[in-house]
Write a protein that holds these residues in place. Structure first.
Motif, PDB file in Angstrom:
ATOM      1  N   ILE A  37      -4.535  14.329  -5.885  1.00  0.00           N
ATOM      2  CA  ILE A  37      -3.147  14.017  -5.299  1.00  0.00           C
ATOM      3  C   ILE A  37      -2.941  12.675  -4.372  1.00  0.00           C
ATOM      4  O   ILE A  37      -2.243  11.901  -4.621  1.00  0.00           O
ATOM      5  CB  ILE A  37      -2.505  15.186  -4.880  1.00  0.00           C
ATOM      6  CG1 ILE A  37      -2.321  16.332  -5.700  1.00  0.00           C
ATOM      7  CG2 ILE A  37      -1.039  14.838  -4.027  1.00  0.00           C
ATOM      8  CD1 ILE A  37      -1.833  17.682  -5.250  1.00  0.00           C
ATOM      9  N   LEU A  38      -3.940  12.840  -3.776  1.00  0.00           N
ATOM     10  CA  LEU A  38      -4.034  11.662  -2.738  1.00  0.00           C
ATOM     11  C   LEU A  38      -4.486  10.319  -3.427  1.00  0.00           C
ATOM     12  O   LEU A  38      -3.571   9.098  -3.119  1.00  0.00           O
ATOM     13  CB  LEU A  38      -5.068  11.777  -1.583  1.00  0.00           C
ATOM     14  CG  LEU A  38      -5.251  10.827  -0.408  1.00  0.00           C
ATOM     15  CD1 LEU A  38      -3.756  10.721   0.359  1.00  0.00           C
ATOM     16  CD2 LEU A  38      -6.147  11.051   0.640  1.00  0.00           C
ATOM     17  N   LEU A  39      -5.334  10.384  -4.181  1.00  0.00           N
ATOM     18  CA  LEU A  39      -5.741   9.084  -5.024  1.00  0.00           C
ATOM     19  C   LEU A  39      -4.551   8.696  -6.060  1.00  0.00           C
ATOM     20  O   LEU A  39      -4.432   7.307  -6.172  1.00  0.00           O
ATOM     21  CB  LEU A  39      -6.961   9.373  -5.859  1.00  0.00           C
ATOM     22  CG  LEU A  39      -8.239   9.534  -4.921  1.00  0.00           C
ATOM     23  CD1 LEU A  39      -9.612   9.691  -5.572  1.00  0.00           C
ATOM     24  CD2 LEU A  39      -8.572   8.234  -3.964  1.00  0.00           C
ATOM     25  N   LEU A  40      -4.096   9.408  -6.721  1.00  0.00           N
ATOM     26  CA  LEU A  40      -3.106   9.216  -7.722  1.00  0.00           C
ATOM     27  C   LEU A  40      -1.863   8.776  -7.077  1.00  0.00           C
ATOM     28  O   LEU A  40      -1.152   7.718  -7.424  1.00  0.00           O
ATOM     29  CB  LEU A  40      -2.696  10.629  -8.536  1.00  0.00           C
ATOM     30  CG  LEU A  40      -3.753  10.700  -9.396  1.00  0.00           C
ATOM     31  CD1 LEU A  40      -3.338  12.204 -10.199  1.00  0.00           C
ATOM     32  CD2 LEU A  40      -4.155   9.667 -10.480  1.00  0.00           C
ATOM     33  N   SER A  41      -1.533   9.299  -5.818  1.00  0.00           N
ATOM     34  CA  SER A  41      -0.575   8.675  -4.796  1.00  0.00           C
ATOM     35  C   SER A  41      -0.581   7.402  -4.329  1.00  0.00           C
ATOM     36  O   SER A  41       0.284   6.734  -4.566  1.00  0.00           O
ATOM     37  CB  SER A  41      -0.017   9.926  -3.960  1.00  0.00           C
ATOM     38  OG  SER A  41       0.072  11.242  -4.250  1.00  0.00           O
ATOM     39  N   ALA A  42      -1.821   7.043  -3.867  1.00  0.00           N
ATOM     40  CA  ALA A  42      -2.205   5.818  -3.456  1.00  0.00           C
ATOM     41  C   ALA A  42      -2.142   4.908  -4.709  1.00  0.00           C
ATOM     42  O   ALA A  42      -1.655   3.684  -4.658  1.00  0.00           O
ATOM     43  CB  ALA A  42      -3.586   5.741  -2.833  1.00  0.00           C
ATOM     44  N   ALA A  43      -2.515   4.946  -5.827  1.00  0.00           N
ATOM     45  CA  ALA A  43      -2.395   4.279  -6.893  1.00  0.00           C
ATOM     46  C   ALA A  43      -1.088   3.973  -7.360  1.00  0.00           C
ATOM     47  O   ALA A  43      -0.659   3.039  -7.549  1.00  0.00           O
ATOM     48  CB  ALA A  43      -3.346   4.819  -7.978  1.00  0.00           C
ATOM     49  N   ALA A  44      -0.229   4.944  -7.296  1.00  0.00           N
ATOM     50  CA  ALA A  44       1.221   4.846  -7.564  1.00  0.00           C
ATOM     51  C   ALA A  44       2.132   4.071  -6.608  1.00  0.00           C
ATOM     52  O   ALA A  44       2.847   2.979  -6.840  1.00  0.00           O
ATOM     53  CB  ALA A  44       1.978   6.290  -7.648  1.00  0.00           C
ATOM     54  N   ALA A  45       1.557   4.130  -5.113  1.00  0.00           N
ATOM     55  CA  ALA A  45       2.042   3.634  -4.240  1.00  0.00           C
ATOM     56  C   ALA A  45       1.912   2.233  -4.323  1.00  0.00           C
ATOM     57  O   ALA A  45       2.621   1.127  -4.068  1.00  0.00           O
ATOM     58  CB  ALA A  45       1.728   4.056  -2.974  1.00  0.00           C
ATOM     59  N   ALA A  46       0.550   1.664  -4.545  1.00  0.00           N
ATOM     60  CA  ALA A  46       0.076   0.293  -4.850  1.00  0.00           C
ATOM     61  C   ALA A  46       0.757  -0.338  -5.974  1.00  0.00           C
ATOM     62  O   ALA A  46       1.146  -1.504  -6.060  1.00  0.00           O
ATOM     63  CB  ALA A  46      -1.461   0.376  -5.306  1.00  0.00           C
ATOM     64  N   ILE A  47       0.886   0.400  -7.041  1.00  0.00           N
ATOM     65  CA  ILE A  47       1.783  -0.144  -8.084  1.00  0.00           C
ATOM     66  C   ILE A  47       3.301  -0.329  -7.715  1.00  0.00           C
ATOM     67  O   ILE A  47       3.748  -1.620  -8.027  1.00  0.00           O
ATOM     68  CB  ILE A  47       1.966   0.770  -9.183  1.00  0.00           C
ATOM     69  CG1 ILE A  47       0.443   0.725  -9.971  1.00  0.00           C
ATOM     70  CG2 ILE A  47       2.682   0.157 -10.456  1.00  0.00           C
ATOM     71  CD1 ILE A  47       0.244   1.872 -11.128  1.00  0.00           C
ATOM     72  N   MET A  48       3.783   0.511  -6.920  1.00  0.00           N
ATOM     73  CA  MET A  48       5.377   0.266  -6.554  1.00  0.00           C
ATOM     74  C   MET A  48       5.323  -0.830  -5.502  1.00  0.00           C
ATOM     75  O   MET A  48       6.440  -1.545  -5.377  1.00  0.00           O
ATOM     76  CB  MET A  48       5.783   1.626  -5.919  1.00  0.00           C
ATOM     77  CG  MET A  48       6.079   2.828  -7.174  1.00  0.00           C
ATOM     78  SD  MET A  48       6.864   4.272  -6.544  1.00  0.00           S
ATOM     79  CE  MET A  48       5.506   4.994  -5.261  1.00  0.00           C
ATOM     80  N   PHE A  49       4.526  -0.892  -4.461  1.00  0.00           N
ATOM     81  CA  PHE A  49       4.686  -1.545  -3.417  1.00  0.00           C
ATOM     82  C   PHE A  49       3.618  -2.617  -3.245  1.00  0.00           C
ATOM     83  O   PHE A  49       3.617  -3.678  -2.246  1.00  0.00           O
ATOM     84  CB  PHE A  49       4.574  -0.965  -1.998  1.00  0.00           C
ATOM     85  CG  PHE A  49       5.432   0.473  -2.020  1.00  0.00           C
ATOM     86  CD1 PHE A  49       6.813   0.041  -1.786  1.00  0.00           C
ATOM     87  CD2 PHE A  49       5.254   1.398  -2.090  1.00  0.00           C
ATOM     88  CE1 PHE A  49       7.852   1.196  -1.552  1.00  0.00           C
ATOM     89  CE2 PHE A  49       6.128   2.692  -2.063  1.00  0.00           C
ATOM     90  CZ  PHE A  49       7.415   2.453  -1.716  1.00  0.00           C
ATOM     91  N   GLY A  50       2.715  -2.824  -4.385  1.00  0.00           N
ATOM     92  CA  GLY A  50       1.844  -3.866  -4.288  1.00  0.00           C
ATOM     93  C   GLY A  50       2.355  -5.170  -4.336  1.00  0.00           C
ATOM     94  O   GLY A  50       1.920  -6.093  -3.486  1.00  0.00           O
ATOM     95  N   VAL A  99       4.231   7.097   1.227  1.00  0.00           N
ATOM     96  CA  VAL A  99       3.787   7.747   0.195  1.00  0.00           C
ATOM     97  C   VAL A  99       2.359   8.505   0.508  1.00  0.00           C
ATOM     98  O   VAL A  99       2.222   9.761   0.082  1.00  0.00           O
ATOM     99  CB  VAL A  99       3.427   6.744  -0.992  1.00  0.00           C
ATOM    100  CG1 VAL A  99       2.968   7.681  -2.398  1.00  0.00           C
ATOM    101  CG2 VAL A  99       4.926   6.513  -1.363  1.00  0.00           C
ATOM    102  N   LEU A 100       1.490   8.042   1.114  1.00  0.00           N
ATOM    103  CA  LEU A 100       0.129   8.605   1.567  1.00  0.00           C
ATOM    104  C   LEU A 100       0.284   9.637   2.441  1.00  0.00           C
ATOM    105  O   LEU A 100      -0.310  10.636   2.399  1.00  0.00           O
ATOM    106  CB  LEU A 100      -0.822   7.505   2.063  1.00  0.00           C
ATOM    107  CG  LEU A 100      -1.387   6.501   1.139  1.00  0.00           C
ATOM    108  CD1 LEU A 100      -2.326   5.400   1.919  1.00  0.00           C
ATOM    109  CD2 LEU A 100      -1.966   6.904  -0.058  1.00  0.00           C
ATOM    110  N   LEU A 101       1.567   9.350   3.298  1.00  0.00           N
ATOM    111  CA  LEU A 101       1.579  10.687   4.216  1.00  0.00           C
ATOM    112  C   LEU A 101       1.956  11.797   3.709  1.00  0.00           C
ATOM    113  O   LEU A 101       1.579  12.962   3.906  1.00  0.00           O
ATOM    114  CB  LEU A 101       2.692  10.176   5.590  1.00  0.00           C
ATOM    115  CG  LEU A 101       3.276  11.280   6.508  1.00  0.00           C
ATOM    116  CD1 LEU A 101       1.735  11.618   7.158  1.00  0.00           C
ATOM    117  CD2 LEU A 101       4.215  10.699   7.256  1.00  0.00           C
ATOM    118  N   VAL A 102       3.038  11.468   2.705  1.00  0.00           N
ATOM    119  CA  VAL A 102       3.523  12.946   1.882  1.00  0.00           C
ATOM    120  C   VAL A 102       2.011  13.522   1.100  1.00  0.00           C
ATOM    121  O   VAL A 102       2.170  14.769   1.036  1.00  0.00           O
ATOM    122  CB  VAL A 102       4.695  12.409   1.030  1.00  0.00           C
ATOM    123  CG1 VAL A 102       5.048  13.668   0.103  1.00  0.00           C
ATOM    124  CG2 VAL A 102       5.767  11.869   1.846  1.00  0.00           C
ATOM    125  N   ALA A 103       1.459  12.514   0.493  1.00  0.00           N
ATOM    126  CA  ALA A 103       0.528  13.107  -0.368  1.00  0.00           C
ATOM    127  C   ALA A 103      -0.710  13.869   0.459  1.00  0.00           C
ATOM    128  O   ALA A 103      -1.242  14.860   0.163  1.00  0.00           O
ATOM    129  CB  ALA A 103      -0.204  11.839  -1.088  1.00  0.00           C
TER     130      ALA A 103
END
Length: 378
Positions: A37-50, A99-103
């Motif tokens: 969950i943490l890794l996928l959230s980090a990847a999704a956050a990177a796509i959204m906010f990268g 996003v990482l905090l929630v994950a």
């Protein structure tokens, strides 16, 4: 192994066993699920906010490197640049960090739910025992964790190699691009490669979560004797339950005896049964029973009735019928209305006669009207 001797843990954990384990902080957890969950959230956050982070960082670098000599030699200007850079960096990464905090909160409680246990937080010296630590290092669970780590390494490593291999042309082309497009392209490659590699953890989690649930259930399984002991402790020992029932009967009996003085008449068997009836004139209801008993209790009811001058009449068939068909504080069955009405009419005439307000009542008929379905033999 004991066969059906209560020593083999073959019984599913009871709700109390699960509740006690949860109070101790022992719940099913999956580190692999939390990591996924943490890794996928980090990847999704990177796509959204990268893109936002990259633009902010580029603007920050441009602001910090486009300096004149006067600004470089001015400490105040340099502190201003530092403060601006820190603020811009934090602002740029704010969505990513959220996003990482929630994950980080959701991941650990995705399996087993939220659980705060003071017992689990209490210090235990057994955790720092060297012998216990060595035993845990060479236990079956430690060996299983080693195999899991190797499996994760092989799966993630293999897919990482595959991703890099399929992206080699894009990586080689970065050298021929200008710096700004190359940075943007490299960032895109890294983010999507990170997402694909993080997705490999889904496969590991799909295997690990059912295993953790199974292992947790197996750990809490109970022997047949433990189930019996728990039921005995939760429901109470037979002798304790018997004593409680006895006390309840005594309390109920005292309450019942206290209501006898309020009765209009006591009908007896004459020795085996006694029932005390009351009729509230003008209330619109039927006569109801305030007390009943057999043998010693029947004798006690008659004694109380005599002390309070309550009429005591002998009508064995009617006494047995009321005793077996009616509970305390219940109205008598409609089939007994006529017979009880004769009894009450006799009692009221007797009371008026004692006050010299009327003639003596006629004797009660020995053949009271009692339906066959309500009759009870001796």
């Amino acid at each position: 192994m004991a066969e059906d001797s209560g020593q083999e843990k073959t019984e599913e954990p009871t709700s109390k066993r699960l509740r006690d384990a949860k109070e101790k902080g022992d719940v099913a957890r999956s580190k692999e699920l939390a990591t996924t969950i943490l890794l996928l959230s980090a990847a999704a956050a990177a796509i959204m906010f990268g893109g936002q982070v990259a633009d902010k960082m580029a603007g920050m670098m441009k602001f910090n490197f486009e300096l004149d000599r006067q600004a470089v030699m001015d400490p105040a200007a340099m502190f201003m640049h530092l403060g601006y850079s820190i603020f811009e960096a934090l602002y740029a990464c704010l969505g990513f960090f959220a996003v990482l905090l929630v994950a980080a909160i959701v991941g650990p409680i995705a399996l087993g739910g939220w659980n705060i246990s003071m017992k689990a937080m209490a210090p235990k010296f057994s955790r720092i025992d060297p012998l216990a630590g060595i035993k845990r290092m060479f236990s079956l669970k430690a060996l299983l964790e080693l195999f899991k780590a190797l499996a994760k390494f092989l799966v993630v490593g293999s897919l990482s190699f595959l991703v890099l291999y399929t992206s080699k042309q894009a990586l080689f082309s970065l050298g021929s691009q200008d710096i700004i497009p190359a940075m943007s392209h490299a960032t895109e490659i890294v983010i999507w490669a990170f997402l694909v590699m993080s997705a490999t953890m889904i496969l590991i989690s799909v295997i690990d979560v059912p295993f953790q649930i199974y292992d947790y259930t197996q750990k809490l399984k109970m022997t047949l004797q433990e189930v019996k002991d728990e039921m005995k402790n939760s429901e109470g020992k037979p002798e304790v339950k018997g004593r409680i029932r006895q006390l309840q009967r005594e309390i109920s009996q005292r309450k019942m005896m206290a209501a006898v003085p309020e009765a209009d008449v006591v009908i007896t068997n004459p020795t085996h049964y006694a029932v005390a009836l009351k009729y509230e004139q003008g209330g619109g209801g039927a006569p109801f029973m305030v007390a009943k008993g057999g043998d010693f209790v029947a004798l006690k009811i008659r004694e109380i009735a005599d002390q309070h001058e309550i009429p005591v009449l002998s009508a064995p068939p009617l006494a047995r019928a009321i005793y077996h068909s009616t509970d305390v504080d219940e109205e008598i069955p409609s089939g007994l209305f006529k017979a009880v009405a004769e009894i009450l009419a006799y009692v009221y005439q007797l009371q008026r006669h004692k006050r010299r307000q009327g003639p003596a009542p006629k004797a009660i008929s020995e053949q009271l009207d009692i339906p066959d379905e309500l009759r009870r033999d001796e």
